[in-house]
Scaffold this active site. Structure first.
Site, PDB file in Angstrom:
ATOM      1  N   GLY A   1      57.600  41.661   0.461  1.00  0.00           N
ATOM      2  CA  GLY A   1      59.228  41.249   0.732  1.00  0.00           C
ATOM      3  C   GLY A   1      59.984  42.657  -0.093  1.00  0.00           C
ATOM      4  N   ASP A   2      61.184  42.443   0.334  1.00  0.00           N
ATOM      5  CA  ASP A   2      62.380  43.387  -0.213  1.00  0.00           C
ATOM      6  C   ASP A   2      61.829  44.733  -0.042  1.00  0.00           C
ATOM      7  OD1 ASP A   2      63.295  41.090  -1.944  1.00  0.00           O
ATOM      8  OD2 ASP A   2      61.725  41.194  -3.021  1.00  0.00           O
TER       9      ASP A   2
ATOM     10  N   LYS B   1      63.876  45.921   4.998  1.00  0.00           N
ATOM     11  CA  LYS B   1      63.744  45.681   6.307  1.00  0.00           C
ATOM     12  C   LYS B   1      65.364  45.379   6.821  1.00  0.00           C
ATOM     13  CE  LYS B   1      61.625  41.667   5.665  1.00  0.00           C
ATOM     14  NZ  LYS B   1      61.184  41.996   4.163  1.00  0.00           N
TER      15      LYS B   1
ATOM     16  N   LYS C   1      68.052  47.298   6.378  1.00  0.00           N
ATOM     17  CA  LYS C   1      68.783  48.366   6.898  1.00  0.00           C
ATOM     18  C   LYS C   1      67.858  49.146   8.123  1.00  0.00           C
ATOM     19  CE  LYS C   1      68.431  53.397   6.012  1.00  0.00           C
ATOM     20  NZ  LYS C   1      68.186  54.644   5.408  1.00  0.00           N
TER      21      LYS C   1
ATOM     22  N   HIS D   1      68.898  40.282   2.224  1.00  0.00           N
ATOM     23  CA  HIS D   1      68.998  41.664   2.108  1.00  0.00           C
ATOM     24  C   HIS D   1      70.449  42.363   2.291  1.00  0.00           C
ATOM     25  CE1 HIS D   1      68.477  40.081   6.219  1.00  0.00           C
ATOM     26  NE2 HIS D   1      69.160  40.943   6.488  1.00  0.00           N
TER      27      HIS D   1
ATOM     28  N   VAL E   1      68.562  40.103  -4.042  1.00  0.00           N
ATOM     29  CA  VAL E   1      69.773  39.903  -3.565  1.00  0.00           C
ATOM     30  C   VAL E   1      70.516  38.607  -3.751  1.00  0.00           C
ATOM     31  CG1 VAL E   1      71.253  39.932  -1.252  1.00  0.00           C
ATOM     32  CG2 VAL E   1      69.441  41.840  -1.935  1.00  0.00           C
TER      33      VAL E   1
ATOM     34  N   ASP F   1      62.930  58.215  -2.215  1.00  0.00           N
ATOM     35  CA  ASP F   1      63.587  58.948  -3.241  1.00  0.00           C
ATOM     36  C   ASP F   1      63.582  58.596  -4.471  1.00  0.00           C
ATOM     37  OD1 ASP F   1      64.985  57.074  -1.724  1.00  0.00           O
ATOM     38  OD2 ASP F   1      66.711  57.042  -3.062  1.00  0.00           O
TER      39      ASP F   1
ATOM     40  N   SER G   1      62.996  56.164   5.450  1.00  0.00           N
ATOM     41  CA  SER G   1      64.442  55.664   4.826  1.00  0.00           C
ATOM     42  C   SER G   1      64.483  56.742   3.483  1.00  0.00           C
ATOM     43  CB  SER G   1      64.489  54.463   4.554  1.00  0.00           C
ATOM     44  OG  SER G   1      65.721  54.268   4.054  1.00  0.00           O
TER      45      SER G   1
ATOM     46  N   SER H   1      67.813  56.350   1.624  1.00  0.00           N
ATOM     47  CA  SER H   1      68.913  55.913   1.029  1.00  0.00           C
ATOM     48  C   SER H   1      69.330  54.699   1.823  1.00  0.00           C
ATOM     49  CB  SER H   1      70.095  56.711   1.059  1.00  0.00           C
ATOM     50  OG  SER H   1      70.974  56.820   1.951  1.00  0.00           O
TER      51      SER H   1
END
EC number: 6.3.4.4
Length: 430
Positions: A12-13, A16, A18, A41, A299, A333, A413, A415
């Protein structure tokens, strides 16, 4: 054209939210098919931050239809609170763009209380739940004593259903030396919820079948990650639902043949919340640095996430159990600037090399990661939107991940912003 399932390929985390938001621009319908409001999220759109827990990410796009499927456990108060918060941020949410399966199981206050009682009873038996009633609600569903959304449409049928529910829960309450729940109070609460929830009620399997036959694109949004699956995860440190891709069919009433593409989401490193095995966990300064850079806090709960190197063994296992066609690699990143990066390519268990995580809790605790060292990169990858924007060594890292997990990278991804995404293969056109 393919209907697409998005699942987490780790614990998890993975980001997803975005990715689902990015894909939802091409979808007509976005569907949640399991879990509850325990997995939050964050989405950043035009500088505005939105936090979702129970609602599908599609609600942030007014032209899309969002659906909560029967595989979800549904907390009425949490739903109303989340809707109100988003409406205060200018998001339009109504039965016109959001439908809820009439046969969805309801989470009641008694579920939340039982969850907390169990979790706090002993540190030795705690498994790290969010104490939001998810597990107890699923227990009642399987035990055939749950209250479902459709029951609110016929209030006269509720008293015997509540009595059946309390025959179980009040026995547990007596075991904890706590006062019993009052059936009349529960009936009063459910009666008050009825007019607020019933306008959203829908025969979801039928709705989705009609839309599918009309040629609409459906995006199935998973919660948590496949390694938290109640059957295929690190049991007992798992959630209470099936989180693998196959649940998209069961949790919505759609047949398995309606799913055309499975997209797995994974970070360029690994995180986990709560208890349970974590072979590549870093308890040193590197782990702390990854957590700081990645802002690795829950979150919903604010809990600090445990951090570690990328575990190719686990992601490869998830690729198999979910039938993943392509991966979305997120947070590349965060690894910017490291001199070298470790990737787990196998395990040692009792002196023998193995290529998967064993199912037994004892064996899971004894596995030791086998690492491969990859040269890092100094140039930034943040906000990159094409391969040309990436350092050569970062591209090598991505390619090595593909080789190790046996699955291509479909999206990258760089960012939290939805625009900072490199598309390799469009899942809807695969």
């Amino acid at each position: 054209m393919a209907n697409v399932v998005v699942v987490g390929a780790q614990w998890g985390d993975e980001g997803k939210g975005k990715i689902v938001d990015w894909l939802s621009e091409q979808a007509d319908i976005v569907v949640r098919f399991q879990g509850g409001h325990n997995a939050g999220h964050t989405l950043v759109i035009n500088g505005q931050t939105y936090k979702l827990a129970l609602l599908p990410s599609g609600v942030l796009r007014p032209s899309k239809l969002s659906v909560i499927g029967n595989g979800v456990v549904f907390d009425p108060q949490a739903f109303l609170d989340e809707v109100k918060k988003l409406q205060d941020q200018g998001v339009a949410i109504s039965p016109d763009n959001l439908r809820i399966a009439e046969n969805v199981t309801l989470i009641l206050p008694l579920h939340r209380e039982l969850d907390a009682l169990r979790e706090n009873a002993s540190k030795a038996t705690a498994i790290g739940t969010t104490q939001r009633g998810i597990g107890p609600a699923y227990e009642d569903k399987v035990g055939r004593r749950a209250i479902r959304l459709m029951d609110l449409a016929d209030l006269a049928t509720l008293p015997p259903k509540i009595d059946r529910l309390l025959a179980h829960h009040n026995a547990l309450r007596r075991g904890f030396s706590l006062p019993e729940f009052d059936a009349g109070k529960i009936l009063q609460e459910l009666t008050a919820f009825a007019p607020k929830l019933l306008p959203y009620a829908e025969t979801v399997w039928r709705l989705l079948d009609i839309k599918r036959r009309e040629g609409k694109r459906i995006l199935f949004e998973g919660a948590q990650g496949a390694l938290l699956d109640v059957d295929h995860g690190t049991y007992p440190y798992v959630t209470s639902s099936n989180t693998v891709a196959a649940q998209a069919a069961t949790g919505t009433g759609m047949g398995p043949s309606t799913v055309g593409y499975v997209l797995g989401i994974c970070k360029a490193y690994t995180t986990r919340v709560g208890q349970g095995p974590f072979p590549t966990e870093l308890t040193n300064e590197i782990g702390e640095e990854i957590g700081r850079r990645g802002k690795e806090f829950g979150v919903n709960t604010g809990r600090k996430r445990r951090c570690g190197w990328f575990d190719a063994v686990l992601v490869r296992q998830t690729v198999r159990t979910c039938g993943i066609h392509g991966l979305a690699l997120t947070k590349l990143d965060i690894l910017d600037g490291f001199d070298s990066i470790e990737v787990c390519v196998g395990y040692m268990l009792d002196g023998k090399e193995i290529d998967h995580l064993p199912a037994g809790e004892g064996a899971q605790s004894r596995v030791e990661p086998i690492y491969e060292t990859i040269e890092g990169w100094k140039e930034p990858t943040a906000n990159a939107r094409s391969w040309a924007d990436l350092p050569a060594q970062a591209i090598k890292y991505v390619r090595r991940v593909e080789e190790l997990v046996g699955c291509p990278i479909a999206l990258l991804s760089t960012s939290p912003e939805r625009e900072d995404t490199i598309l390799v293969q469009n899942p809807f056109e695969a």
